[in-house]
Design a protein around this motif. Structure first.
Motif, PDB file in Angstrom:
ATOM      1  N   ASN A 280       0.814  -1.208   0.000  1.00 10.29           N
ATOM      2  CA  ASN A 280       0.000   0.000   0.000  1.00 10.29           C
ATOM      3  C   ASN A 280       0.851   1.263   0.000  1.00 10.29           C
ATOM      4  O   ASN A 280       1.991   1.266   0.456  1.00 10.29           O
ATOM      5  CB  ASN A 280      -0.923   0.011   1.221  1.00 10.29           C
ATOM      6  CG  ASN A 280      -1.921  -1.118   1.189  1.00 10.29           C
ATOM      7  OD1 ASN A 280      -2.704  -1.236   0.257  1.00 10.29           O
ATOM      8  ND2 ASN A 280      -1.892  -1.959   2.211  1.00 10.29           N
ATOM      9  N   CYS A 281       0.251   2.316  -0.480  1.00  3.33           N
ATOM     10  CA  CYS A 281       0.961   3.588  -0.572  1.00  3.33           C
ATOM     11  C   CYS A 281      -0.053   4.731  -0.526  1.00  3.33           C
ATOM     12  O   CYS A 281      -1.128   4.646  -1.119  1.00  3.33           O
ATOM     13  CB  CYS A 281       1.744   3.619  -1.887  1.00  3.33           C
ATOM     14  SG  CYS A 281       2.503   5.192  -2.275  1.00  3.33           S
ATOM     15  N   ALA A 282       0.309   5.778   0.200  1.00  2.00           N
ATOM     16  CA  ALA A 282      -0.495   6.998   0.193  1.00  2.00           C
ATOM     17  C   ALA A 282       0.274   8.066  -0.557  1.00  2.00           C
ATOM     18  O   ALA A 282       1.465   8.256  -0.313  1.00  2.00           O
ATOM     19  CB  ALA A 282      -0.776   7.449   1.621  1.00  2.00           C
ATOM     20  N   TYR A 283      -0.381   8.746  -1.477  1.00  2.00           N
ATOM     21  CA  TYR A 283       0.300   9.826  -2.183  1.00  2.00           C
ATOM     22  C   TYR A 283      -0.226  11.162  -1.687  1.00  2.00           C
ATOM     23  O   TYR A 283      -1.255  11.234  -1.019  1.00  2.00           O
ATOM     24  CB  TYR A 283       0.175   9.681  -3.695  1.00  2.00           C
ATOM     25  CG  TYR A 283      -1.219   9.803  -4.254  1.00  2.00           C
ATOM     26  CD1 TYR A 283      -2.035   8.682  -4.398  1.00  2.00           C
ATOM     27  CD2 TYR A 283      -1.717  11.024  -4.695  1.00  2.00           C
ATOM     28  CE1 TYR A 283      -3.306   8.782  -4.929  1.00  2.00           C
ATOM     29  CE2 TYR A 283      -2.989  11.140  -5.227  1.00  2.00           C
ATOM     30  CZ  TYR A 283      -3.786  10.008  -5.340  1.00  2.00           C
ATOM     31  OH  TYR A 283      -5.044  10.119  -5.875  1.00  2.00           O
ATOM     32  N   SER A 284       0.493  12.208  -2.017  1.00  2.00           N
ATOM     33  CA  SER A 284       0.210  13.481  -1.354  1.00  2.00           C
ATOM     34  C   SER A 284      -0.368  14.557  -2.260  1.00  2.00           C
ATOM     35  O   SER A 284      -1.109  15.432  -1.795  1.00  2.00           O
ATOM     36  CB  SER A 284       1.481  14.015  -0.695  1.00  2.00           C
ATOM     37  OG  SER A 284       2.520  14.129  -1.642  1.00  2.00           O
ATOM     38  N   ASN A 285      -0.043  14.504  -3.538  1.00  2.00           N
ATOM     39  CA  ASN A 285      -0.381  15.621  -4.415  1.00  2.00           C
ATOM     40  C   ASN A 285      -1.676  15.355  -5.186  1.00  2.00           C
ATOM     41  O   ASN A 285      -1.724  14.483  -6.040  1.00  2.00           O
ATOM     42  CB  ASN A 285       0.781  15.875  -5.385  1.00  2.00           C
ATOM     43  CG  ASN A 285       0.608  17.153  -6.182  1.00  2.00           C
ATOM     44  OD1 ASN A 285      -0.458  17.774  -6.155  1.00  2.00           O
ATOM     45  ND2 ASN A 285       1.647  17.544  -6.881  1.00  2.00           N
ATOM     46  N   SER A 286      -2.692  16.122  -4.890  1.00  2.00           N
ATOM     47  CA  SER A 286      -3.981  15.935  -5.566  1.00  2.00           C
ATOM     48  C   SER A 286      -3.883  16.217  -7.065  1.00  2.00           C
ATOM     49  O   SER A 286      -4.714  15.758  -7.837  1.00  2.00           O
ATOM     50  CB  SER A 286      -5.024  16.878  -4.957  1.00  2.00           C
ATOM     51  OG  SER A 286      -5.211  16.599  -3.592  1.00  2.00           O
ATOM     52  N   ALA A 287      -2.872  16.972  -7.462  1.00  2.00           N
ATOM     53  CA  ALA A 287      -2.710  17.321  -8.883  1.00  2.00           C
ATOM     54  C   ALA A 287      -2.058  16.193  -9.682  1.00  2.00           C
ATOM     55  O   ALA A 287      -2.062  16.230 -10.912  1.00  2.00           O
ATOM     56  CB  ALA A 287      -1.891  18.594  -9.017  1.00  2.00           C
ATOM     57  N   SER A 288      -1.498  15.206  -8.999  1.00  2.00           N
ATOM     58  CA  SER A 288      -0.870  14.094  -9.716  1.00  2.00           C
ATOM     59  C   SER A 288      -1.925  13.301 -10.457  1.00  2.00           C
ATOM     60  O   SER A 288      -2.999  13.018  -9.925  1.00  2.00           O
ATOM     61  CB  SER A 288      -0.137  13.184  -8.739  1.00  2.00           C
ATOM     62  OG  SER A 288       0.927  13.874  -8.113  1.00  2.00           O
ATOM     63  N   ASP A 289      -1.612  12.936 -11.688  1.00  5.09           N
ATOM     64  CA  ASP A 289      -2.583  12.173 -12.466  1.00  5.09           C
ATOM     65  C   ASP A 289      -1.979  10.940 -13.118  1.00  5.09           C
ATOM     66  O   ASP A 289      -2.611  10.281 -13.951  1.00  5.09           O
ATOM     67  CB  ASP A 289      -3.253  13.064 -13.521  1.00  5.09           C
ATOM     68  CG  ASP A 289      -2.251  13.644 -14.507  1.00  5.09           C
ATOM     69  OD1 ASP A 289      -2.684  14.403 -15.395  1.00  5.09           O
ATOM     70  OD2 ASP A 289      -1.047  13.356 -14.388  1.00  5.09           O
ATOM     71  N   TYR A 290      -0.748  10.642 -12.757  1.00  3.91           N
ATOM     72  CA  TYR A 290      -0.092   9.460 -13.305  1.00  3.91           C
ATOM     73  C   TYR A 290       0.713   8.841 -12.195  1.00  3.91           C
ATOM     74  O   TYR A 290       1.494   9.532 -11.521  1.00  3.91           O
ATOM     75  CB  TYR A 290       0.788   9.875 -14.485  1.00  3.91           C
ATOM     76  CG  TYR A 290       1.569   8.768 -15.121  1.00  3.91           C
ATOM     77  CD1 TYR A 290       2.957   8.812 -15.138  1.00  3.91           C
ATOM     78  CD2 TYR A 290       0.948   7.681 -15.715  1.00  3.91           C
ATOM     79  CE1 TYR A 290       3.699   7.807 -15.737  1.00  3.91           C
ATOM     80  CE2 TYR A 290       1.669   6.668 -16.306  1.00  3.91           C
ATOM     81  CZ  TYR A 290       3.048   6.739 -16.314  1.00  3.91           C
ATOM     82  OH  TYR A 290       3.770   5.735 -16.897  1.00  3.91           O
ATOM     83  N   PHE A 291       0.518   7.541 -11.999  1.00  4.21           N
ATOM     84  CA  PHE A 291       1.124   6.856 -10.863  1.00  4.21           C
ATOM     85  C   PHE A 291       1.846   5.613 -11.350  1.00  4.21           C
ATOM     86  O   PHE A 291       1.385   4.919 -12.263  1.00  4.21           O
ATOM     87  CB  PHE A 291       0.044   6.476  -9.841  1.00  4.21           C
ATOM     88  CG  PHE A 291      -0.778   7.654  -9.394  1.00  4.21           C
ATOM     89  CD1 PHE A 291      -1.927   8.011 -10.082  1.00  4.21           C
ATOM     90  CD2 PHE A 291      -0.376   8.414  -8.315  1.00  4.21           C
ATOM     91  CE1 PHE A 291      -2.671   9.109  -9.698  1.00  4.21           C
ATOM     92  CE2 PHE A 291      -1.118   9.518  -7.914  1.00  4.21           C
ATOM     93  CZ  PHE A 291      -2.269   9.868  -8.603  1.00  4.21           C
TER      94      PHE A 291
END
Lengths: 113, 113
Positions: free
Chosen positions: A22-33
């Protein structure tokens, strides 16, 4: 600020079982993971990616799930093998532009034969 | 399968010395990146390079750092006067521009004494 000498979360899995990282990301603007695998002494190796307009994407033995509501990403590895032992990083970026990749802290996967 | 290569694999230098880390990105890729990973920490973005100029850099990438693409194949990172805290793995990455995926090299381990 950055922590010195981060203690990596470790997941120990029996060979043949499924793994979920699992992973939590921080930037709401990110659109590619992206999920990267890093073996000892080597560079990050691309595993699978997903865009923000998708919830799930499947590859060979791997599945990535994306929950944008809670900014959560997971990597599922089916029938885990000893060769899957490595550190796994989730990473985020924004498509378009120059796309610097921001990495998470990583999870160490240990496969028990 | 084409891959990013980096030389040397390990560089040991004295504090205050200049070092040049070399990368050969994947042929026909247009976007180039340097990242670093201090031992036990996550991979951090340093700089992105496109169309023969820096497109984005992090706060880590200060005046001691420079990048260059001296010919059609090499991409270099220079550290003018190394400090102890520059000791890390340095990864080069490249991206075609047709996709969002960055491919990483195996890294150069820099040890500053």
């Amino acid at each position: 600020g950055e922590s010195v000498g981060l203690h990596l979360p470790t997941l120990s899995v029996q060979e043949g079982d499924n793994s979920i990282i699992n992973c939590a990301y921080s930037n709401s603007a990110s659109d590619y993971f992206i999920w990267y695998k890093q073996e000892s002494g080597k560079g990050p190796q691309f595993i699978i990616d997903i865009r923000s307009n998708m919830d799930k994407r499947q590859g060979q033995r791997v599945t990535v799930l994306l929950n944008k509501t809670v900014k959560h990403l997971s990597l599922q590895i089916a029938a885990t093998q000893p060769g899957d032992s490595a550190v796994y990083f989730c990473a985020e970026t924004s498509s378009g532009g120059y796309q610097k990749v921001t990495f998470g802290i990583g999870t160490k996967l240990q496969v028990i034969p | 399968e084409p891959e990013v290569t980096q030389t040397p694999s390990h560089q040991v230098t004295q504090m205050g010395q200049e070092v040049i880390l070399r990368c050969v990105p994947i042929s026909n890729h247009l976007y180039f990146y340097w990242y670093r990973q201090i031992l036990g920490q996550k991979v951090e973005f340093l700089v992105s390079f496109y169309n023969n100029e820096i497109s984005e850099k992090s706060e880590i990438f200060d005046d001691q750092f420079s990048v260059e693409r001296p010919d059609g194949s090499n991409f270099t990172l220079k550290i003018r006067s190394t400090k102890l805290e520059d000791s890390a793995m340095y990864f080069c990455a490249s991206r075609s521009g047709r996709t969002d995926t960055q491919y990483f090299g195996p890294g150069t381990r820099l040890t500053v004494l």
